[in-house]
Design a protein around this motif. Structure first.
Motif, PDB file in Angstrom:
ATOM      1  N   ASP A  68       0.840  -1.212   0.000  1.00 26.81           N
ATOM      2  CA  ASP A  68       0.000   0.000   0.000  1.00 26.81           C
ATOM      3  C   ASP A  68       0.871   1.257   0.000  1.00 26.81           C
ATOM      4  O   ASP A  68       0.584   2.219  -0.713  1.00 26.81           O
ATOM      5  N   VAL A  69       1.923   1.251   0.815  1.00 25.48           N
ATOM      6  CA  VAL A  69       2.807   2.423   0.892  1.00 25.48           C
ATOM      7  C   VAL A  69       3.520   2.631  -0.447  1.00 25.48           C
ATOM      8  O   VAL A  69       3.576   3.746  -0.970  1.00 25.48           O
ATOM      9  N   LEU A  70       4.037   1.555  -1.019  1.00 24.47           N
ATOM     10  CA  LEU A  70       4.754   1.667  -2.302  1.00 24.47           C
ATOM     11  C   LEU A  70       3.821   2.163  -3.400  1.00 24.47           C
ATOM     12  O   LEU A  70       4.198   2.972  -4.243  1.00 24.47           O
ATOM     13  N   ARG A  71       2.570   1.685  -3.360  1.00 29.02           N
ATOM     14  CA  ARG A  71       1.594   2.113  -4.372  1.00 29.02           C
ATOM     15  C   ARG A  71       1.285   3.598  -4.217  1.00 29.02           C
ATOM     16  O   ARG A  71       1.185   4.333  -5.200  1.00 29.02           O
ATOM     17  N   HIS A  72       1.153   4.045  -2.970  1.00 29.13           N
ATOM     18  CA  HIS A  72       0.863   5.457  -2.709  1.00 29.13           C
ATOM     19  C   HIS A  72       1.948   6.361  -3.308  1.00 29.13           C
ATOM     20  O   HIS A  72       1.651   7.408  -3.876  1.00 29.13           O
ATOM     21  N   TYR A  73       3.198   5.927  -3.186  1.00 31.88           N
ATOM     22  CA  TYR A  73       4.305   6.741  -3.694  1.00 31.88           C
ATOM     23  C   TYR A  73       4.700   6.361  -5.124  1.00 31.88           C
ATOM     24  O   TYR A  73       5.635   6.935  -5.678  1.00 31.88           O
ATOM     25  N   GLN A  74       4.004   5.368  -5.674  1.00 29.81           N
ATOM     26  CA  GLN A  74       4.293   4.878  -7.030  1.00 29.81           C
ATOM     27  C   GLN A  74       5.765   4.517  -7.206  1.00 29.81           C
ATOM     28  O   GLN A  74       6.440   4.960  -8.142  1.00 29.81           O
ATOM     29  N   VAL A  75       6.243   3.726  -6.264  1.00 32.79           N
ATOM     30  CA  VAL A  75       7.649   3.317  -6.263  1.00 32.79           C
ATOM     31  C   VAL A  75       7.738   1.807  -6.496  1.00 32.79           C
ATOM     32  O   VAL A  75       7.117   1.038  -5.782  1.00 32.79           O
ATOM     33  N   PRO A  76       8.504   1.387  -7.521  1.00 34.91           N
ATOM     34  CA  PRO A  76       8.715  -0.053  -7.715  1.00 34.91           C
ATOM     35  C   PRO A  76       9.819  -0.573  -6.806  1.00 34.91           C
ATOM     36  O   PRO A  76      10.754   0.164  -6.484  1.00 34.91           O
ATOM     37  N   ALA A  77       9.687  -1.824  -6.404  1.00 32.61           N
ATOM     38  CA  ALA A  77      10.698  -2.438  -5.537  1.00 32.61           C
ATOM     39  C   ALA A  77      10.905  -3.879  -5.983  1.00 32.61           C
ATOM     40  O   ALA A  77      10.292  -4.334  -6.951  1.00 32.61           O
ATOM     41  N   THR A  78      11.791  -4.561  -5.286  1.00 34.19           N
ATOM     42  CA  THR A  78      12.057  -5.973  -5.590  1.00 34.19           C
ATOM     43  C   THR A  78      11.818  -6.789  -4.325  1.00 34.19           C
ATOM     44  O   THR A  78      12.319  -6.421  -3.249  1.00 34.19           O
ATOM     45  N   PHE A  79      11.060  -7.861  -4.456  1.00 33.49           N
ATOM     46  CA  PHE A  79      10.730  -8.711  -3.309  1.00 33.49           C
ATOM     47  C   PHE A  79      11.416 -10.060  -3.461  1.00 33.49           C
ATOM     48  O   PHE A  79      11.119 -10.821  -4.386  1.00 33.49           O
ATOM     49  N   PHE A  80      12.345 -10.349  -2.560  1.00 36.85           N
ATOM     50  CA  PHE A  80      13.001 -11.653  -2.536  1.00 36.85           C
ATOM     51  C   PHE A  80      12.166 -12.583  -1.659  1.00 36.85           C
ATOM     52  O   PHE A  80      12.186 -12.474  -0.426  1.00 36.85           O
TER      53      PHE A  80
END
Ligand code: ZN
Length: 355
Positions: A173-185
């Motif tokens: 939810d936080v990443l979506r709010h800031y429109q930031v892509p990340a990587t999930f291991f």
């Protein structure tokens, strides 16, 4: 005192609980594709009735963080149990429980602030030393990433040890709010229990990468065991996302020359990191944010966690990390974008902080 062996085999956790005479308190349990929360809840119910000693082996790093965080006493059985491991699993839960009952002196008590590898500092250092040469070669050839080039204002956020049903959705939810892509291991055992969460990670534009099936310390494993951890997890994740992951992060960053060689020969790119806040040790949201912000440079790979325990502090720290780095002109990319970025002429690499 009761003695609980906590094992795993394929996509199941196993529990066996013995009393001081070696008799079973409850029939041995095989818990197929359940979340780790179920395992913890069962053990907590037992611990209400009688002091409980939980025993895992070194291949089962997915559970000990949750168990110690819940206040349970956890012990790790080491090398001499290796011959007892199943083809794709820990030793039988009964064997682990019996080790607790009859051979406590052969076990290591896991401390909350040092985690699964409590007491193994010297061994880890020796393994890392043995890895150094191969690692340098692999970094040069793009088979191993510690950080990207220091010339672009780009940073990769990486989250390990999920998916977790409580914390991963809040983090997304936080990443979506800031429109930031990340990587999930992701861990295979967790993905097996929570496939919809893996699907959501991929659907929201993040990279899904491989962090093994059960979070073992890889230098303790045979080549066959290492590759099984890689392949079973890749199959599980590909079955959900449709994409076979080739980015791989060894649990704890644990590696030696052999492990790095096996991974590269097996088509994996080993992803390490250059910034970490030890968020798993729960230092507080503001300490996590501060450490990430001050240590992050151009090209940094930031290690944080969405699984493995209570990740509320990490989630609380994230908006401050994102806002501060964004204000400083930093962009966020999936970690694969930091591999082999061509150096741009005319840019001067310099250390960089948000301050
Ligand atoms: Zn991990």
């Amino acid at each position: 005192m009761w003695y609980a062996g906590v094992g795993w085999e394929k996509s199941a956790y196993e529990l066996a609980v013995l009393d001081h005479t070696g008799a079973h308190i409850v029939p041995p349990l095989r818990l197929e594709t359940v979340g780790v929360g179920d395992v913890v809840a069962r053990l907590l119910r037992l611990a209400e009735r009688e002091p409980l000693m939980c025993v895992i082996d070194g291949t089962n790093g997915v559970v000990d963080g949750y168990l110690t965080a819940a206040g349970l006493d956890v012990y790790r059985a080491d090398g001499d149990v290796a011959p007892l491991r199943r083809a794709f699993g820990s030793p039988d839960a009964d064997i682990l429980a019996e080790l607790g009952r009859a051979h406590r002196s052969r076990l290591t008590r896991i401390a909350l602030d040092s985690g699964t590898l409590t007491g193994l500092d010297q061994r880890i250092e020796e393994d890392l030393e043995s890895a150094a040469l191969v690692e340098a070669e692999q970094v040069a050839s793009g088979r191993c990433l510690v950080h990207g080039r220091r010339v672009h204002p780009r940073v990769a956020l990486t989250f390990d040890d999920g998916p977790d049903p409580d914390h991963t959705p809040r983090l997304l939810d936080v990443l979506r709010h800031y429109q930031v892509p990340a990587t999930f291991f992701c861990l295979g055992l967790h993905a097996a229990a929570h496939p919809r969460l893996v699907a959501r990670i991929a659907e929201e534009g993040h990279s899904v990468a491989n962090h093994t099936w059960s979070h073992p310390y890889l230098p303790d494993l045979t080549r066959q065991e290492v590759l099984a951890q890689v392949d079973r997890t890749a199959e599980m994740l590909a079955g959900i996302t449709g994409k076979v992951p080739t980015l791989f992060r060894p649990p704890f960053g644990g590696r030696n020359a052999d492990v790095l060689g096996w991974l590269a020969q097996h088509g994996q790119t080993t992803v390490l990191w250059d910034v970490e806040a030890a968020d798993w040790a729960l230092p507080g949201a503001s300490a996590i944010a501060q450490r990430v912000i001050s240590d992050t440079d151009f090209g940094s790979v930031v290690l944080l966690h969405d699984g493995g325990g209570d990740r509320s502090q990490t989630i609380e720290a994230l908006p401050r990390i994102l806002e501060t780095l964004m204000v400083s002109g930093c962009g966020f990319v999936p970690v694969e974008d930091l591999i082999d970025v061509a150096e741009q002429k005319g840019r001067v690499a310099s250390s960089w902080t948000s301050a």
